[in-house]
Design a protein around this motif. Structure first.
Motif, mmCIF file in Angstrom:
data_model
loop_
_atom_site.group_PDB
_atom_site.id
_atom_site.type_symbol
_atom_site.label_atom_id
_atom_site.label_comp_id
_atom_site.label_asym_id
_atom_site.label_seq_id
_atom_site.Cartn_x
_atom_site.Cartn_y
_atom_site.Cartn_z
ATOM 1 N N TYR A 15 0.822 -1.209 0.000
ATOM 2 C CA TYR A 15 0.000 0.000 0.000
ATOM 3 C C TYR A 15 0.856 1.257 0.000
ATOM 4 O O TYR A 15 0.445 2.290 -0.494
ATOM 5 C CB TYR A 15 -0.975 -0.008 1.179
ATOM 6 C CG TYR A 15 -2.017 -1.085 1.009
ATOM 7 C CD1 TYR A 15 -2.983 -0.975 0.024
ATOM 8 C CD2 TYR A 15 -1.994 -2.229 1.795
ATOM 9 C CE1 TYR A 15 -3.920 -1.970 -0.162
ATOM 10 C CE2 TYR A 15 -2.928 -3.232 1.612
ATOM 11 C CZ TYR A 15 -3.892 -3.099 0.632
ATOM 12 O OH TYR A 15 -4.802 -4.080 0.444
ATOM 13 N N SER A 32 -6.059 -3.975 10.721
ATOM 14 C CA SER A 32 -6.619 -3.128 9.656
ATOM 15 C C SER A 32 -7.508 -3.937 8.723
ATOM 16 O O SER A 32 -8.600 -3.499 8.349
ATOM 17 C CB SER A 32 -5.501 -2.474 8.851
ATOM 18 O OG SER A 32 -4.823 -1.529 9.629
ATOM 19 N N ILE A 33 -7.051 -5.117 8.353
ATOM 20 C CA ILE A 33 -7.842 -5.980 7.464
ATOM 21 C C ILE A 33 -9.127 -6.412 8.159
ATOM 22 O O ILE A 33 -10.210 -6.409 7.562
ATOM 23 C CB ILE A 33 -7.008 -7.191 7.015
ATOM 24 C CG1 ILE A 33 -5.864 -6.723 6.107
ATOM 25 C CG2 ILE A 33 -7.873 -8.224 6.293
ATOM 26 C CD1 ILE A 33 -4.813 -7.783 5.840
ATOM 27 N N THR A 74 -11.562 -3.534 8.290
ATOM 28 C CA THR A 74 -12.127 -3.291 6.962
ATOM 29 C C THR A 74 -13.180 -4.345 6.624
ATOM 30 O O THR A 74 -14.242 -4.030 6.106
ATOM 31 C CB THR A 74 -11.015 -3.290 5.897
ATOM 32 O OG1 THR A 74 -10.080 -2.264 6.221
ATOM 33 C CG2 THR A 74 -11.586 -3.043 4.515
ATOM 34 N N ASN A 112 -15.977 -1.982 7.582
ATOM 35 C CA ASN A 112 -15.714 -1.124 6.431
ATOM 36 C C ASN A 112 -14.948 0.134 6.842
ATOM 37 O O ASN A 112 -15.198 1.224 6.358
ATOM 38 C CB ASN A 112 -17.003 -0.770 5.688
ATOM 39 C CG ASN A 112 -16.721 -0.323 4.274
ATOM 40 O OD1 ASN A 112 -15.687 -0.668 3.703
ATOM 41 N ND2 ASN A 112 -17.617 0.443 3.700
ATOM 42 N N SER A 113 -14.023 -0.041 7.791
ATOM 43 C CA SER A 113 -13.180 1.039 8.285
ATOM 44 C C SER A 113 -11.821 0.433 8.583
ATOM 45 O O SER A 113 -11.738 -0.686 9.076
ATOM 46 C CB SER A 113 -13.767 1.639 9.552
ATOM 47 O OG SER A 113 -12.853 2.530 10.142
ATOM 48 N N ASP A 114 -10.758 1.167 8.294
ATOM 49 C CA ASP A 114 -9.430 0.593 8.549
ATOM 50 C C ASP A 114 -8.745 1.204 9.767
ATOM 51 O O ASP A 114 -7.557 1.006 9.979
ATOM 52 C CB ASP A 114 -8.541 0.710 7.323
ATOM 53 C CG ASP A 114 -8.262 2.150 6.930
ATOM 54 O OD1 ASP A 114 -8.874 3.044 7.516
ATOM 55 O OD2 ASP A 114 -7.434 2.364 6.035
ATOM 56 N N SER A 115 -9.488 1.945 10.573
ATOM 57 C CA SER A 115 -8.868 2.551 11.753
ATOM 58 C C SER A 115 -9.874 2.623 12.904
ATOM 59 O O SER A 115 -11.076 2.494 12.716
ATOM 60 C CB SER A 115 -8.357 3.956 11.422
ATOM 61 O OG SER A 115 -9.432 4.792 11.056
#
Length: 190
Positions: free
Chosen positions: A22, A128-129, A132, A136-139
């Motif tokens: 990334y 993070s995965i 998500t 549907n959020s990485d934080s």
């Protein structure tokens, strides 16, 4: 000339993308969309989408797809080679240095210090995965109302199957994908 440009562009991506796939995305965009105008922004997003869906590192997949778009099969080989060459050189140098000096207590101390940091990096990526996939959020913080219950159930079943049985990860992934596809099909029909 295009082959040299492809190689050099992806050599730079491979050499400067510390932090994983990334971290390479802005570098790839700079080379592919802005500097060389090989792809439009829309085409770049499409290539990234395909690169994430295919097995392997995203930067490597993207280099292969861009190389194919720009110069066919030879272009894909050249771009891919450009992307992996810096890593190969760095790993070879580190391997030579490690095997030459592995007996030194200083080197052993550094390795022991790196182990927890590597575990922290892997755990961070896993978190993070997970965020998500489920929210549907990485934080953090997360919104519990955003919890995807179907994904949570599939995650739980997959985790149990992987830890308690001899079922392989490929079977778990394919089954979860099929279940989600069936649920999607049923919900769109209703």
């Amino acid at each position: 000339m295009i082959y040299l440009q492809l190689f050099w562009s992806f050599f730079q991506v491979g050499a400067l993308s510390f932090g994983g796939g990334y971290a390479a995305l802005p570098l790839i965009q700079e080379q592919v969309v802005e500097q060389n105008n090989w792809l439009s922004s829309t085409e770049y997003i499409d290539i990234l989408t395909i690169s994430q869906m295919t097995p392997g590192p995203i930067a490597l997949n993207a280099s292969t797809f861009v190389g194919t778009k720009v110069a066919g099969i030879p272009g894909s080989l050249i771009a891919t080679l450009g992307c992996i060459t810096p890593s190969v050189i760095i790993v070879l140098l580190l391997a030579v240095l490690y095997y030459k000096y592995k007996g030194l207590s200083l080197v052993q101390g550094v390795i022991k210090g790196l182990r927890p940091a590597v575990v922290a990096l892997i755990a961070s990526a896993g978190l993070s995965i997970l965020l998500t996939a489920l929210f549907n959020s990485d934080s953090l913080p997360i919104e519990w109302v955003e919890l995807d219950w179907i994904s949570l159930i599939l995650f739980g079943i997959g985790l149990i199957l992987l830890r308690k049985t001899k079922i392989g990860p490929i079977f778990v992934m394919l089954t979860a994908g099929l279940v989600r596809l069936i649920i999607y099909g049923v919900t769109t029909l209703i």
